[in-house]
Design an enzyme around this catalytic site. Structure first.
Site, PDB file in Angstrom:
ATOM      1  CG  HIS A   9      -2.038  -0.998   1.075  1.00 39.92           C
ATOM      2  ND1 HIS A   9      -2.639  -1.603   2.146  1.00 39.92           N
ATOM      3  CD2 HIS A   9      -2.659  -1.505  -0.028  1.00 39.92           C
ATOM      4  CE1 HIS A   9      -3.594  -2.418   1.723  1.00 39.92           C
ATOM      5  NE2 HIS A   9      -3.610  -2.380   0.412  1.00 39.92           N
ATOM      6  N   GLY A  36       1.911  -2.535 -10.008  1.00 42.65           N
ATOM      7  CA  GLY A  36       2.612  -1.515 -10.781  1.00 42.65           C
ATOM      8  C   GLY A  36       3.651  -0.653 -10.106  1.00 42.65           C
ATOM      9  CB  THR A  37       3.373   2.312  -7.904  1.00 43.63           C
ATOM     10  OG1 THR A  37       2.394   2.869  -8.776  1.00 43.63           O
ATOM     11  CG2 THR A  37       4.293   3.409  -7.424  1.00 43.63           C
ATOM     12  CB  THR A  38       4.806  -2.214  -5.268  1.00 46.34           C
ATOM     13  OG1 THR A  38       3.782  -1.568  -4.506  1.00 46.34           O
ATOM     14  CG2 THR A  38       5.728  -2.993  -4.347  1.00 46.34           C
ATOM     15  N   GLY A  56      -2.742  -1.850  -7.794  1.00 45.80           N
ATOM     16  CA  GLY A  56      -3.744  -2.588  -7.025  1.00 45.80           C
ATOM     17  C   GLY A  56      -5.174  -2.111  -7.245  1.00 45.80           C
ATOM     18  CG  ASP A  61      -4.553  -5.763  -4.922  1.00 45.31           C
ATOM     19  OD1 ASP A  61      -3.312  -5.679  -4.972  1.00 45.31           O
ATOM     20  OD2 ASP A  61      -5.268  -4.961  -4.287  1.00 45.31           O
ATOM     21  CG  ASP A  81      -1.614   2.132   5.871  1.00 48.65           C
ATOM     22  OD1 ASP A  81      -1.789   1.956   7.097  1.00 48.65           O
ATOM     23  OD2 ASP A  81      -1.454   3.249   5.362  1.00 48.65           O
ATOM     24  CG  HIS A  88      -7.876  -1.785  -3.956  1.00 52.16           C
ATOM     25  ND1 HIS A  88      -7.348  -0.639  -3.430  1.00 52.16           N
ATOM     26  CD2 HIS A  88      -6.884  -2.699  -3.927  1.00 52.16           C
ATOM     27  CE1 HIS A  88      -6.102  -0.853  -3.078  1.00 52.16           C
ATOM     28  NE2 HIS A  88      -5.792  -2.090  -3.366  1.00 52.16           N
ATOM     29  CG  ASP A  91     -10.349  -5.717  -6.051  1.00 44.13           C
ATOM     30  OD1 ASP A  91     -11.428  -6.319  -6.219  1.00 44.13           O
ATOM     31  OD2 ASP A  91     -10.033  -4.691  -6.675  1.00 44.13           O
ATOM     32  NE  ARG A  97     -13.449 -16.785  -0.876  1.00 43.94           N
ATOM     33  CZ  ARG A  97     -13.142 -17.623  -1.853  1.00 43.94           C
ATOM     34  NH1 ARG A  97     -11.926 -17.907  -2.116  1.00 43.94           N
ATOM     35  NH2 ARG A  97     -14.035 -18.203  -2.596  1.00 43.94           N
TER      36      ARG A  97
END
Length: 140
Positions: A9, A36-38, A56, A61, A81, A88, A91, A97
């Site tokens: 996050h 993406g950004t991560t 995400g 995700d 976080d 989202h 998601d 799960r």
């Protein structure tokens, strides 16, 4: 070779980058995925190559969840976080799960992530290699 995904996050991205940088020697040689950004931030800080999916909130995700559902992922490090509502959230819940349904180890905080990475370094995930080796349709 393990297939490992990174998700973080917004307020956890710096922590993820620092973590992956510290354990770059463990992650090198594994197949890496990320939202993406991560993924972009990790690649900018390390020499690792990461297959990046969408952000995400835009479906990343769920894309990583599809890897879990098709047994194409061995481990997820998902720095969440817990103090910030996520638009989202359904998601995220679905991804966690799926990890429970398919027995995929997932770390949602840095302490658990470190335990899992040390297990990778020791070779404790060798059982996942057997899962891939004896998957129906492979080497029959």
């Amino acid at each position: 070779m393990l297939k490992i995904a990174f998700i973080a996050h917004d307020r956890k991205k710096d922590e993820m980058v620092n973590f992956v940088t510290a354990y770059e020697h463990v992650f090198i040689g594994h197949e890496l995925y990320s939202t993406g950004t991560t993924g972009q931030r990790i690649m900018e800080a390390t020499k690792l190559s990461i297959h990046r999916y969408m952000s995400g909130p835009l479906g990343g995700d769920q894309q990583i969840g599809s890897l879990v559902a098709t047994d194409e992922l061995d481990l997820i490090i998902f720095l969440r976080d817990p103090l910030m509502a996520q638009p989202h959230e359904p998601d995220i819940t679905a991804l966690l799960r799926l990890c429970d349904v398919y027995g995929i180890p997932v770390a949602t905080n840095i302490a658990t992530a470190e335990i899992l990475v040390k297990a990778i370094d020791r070779g404790d995930f060798a059982w996942r290699e057997l899962v891939h080796k004896y998957k129906p349709g492979v080497d029959e």
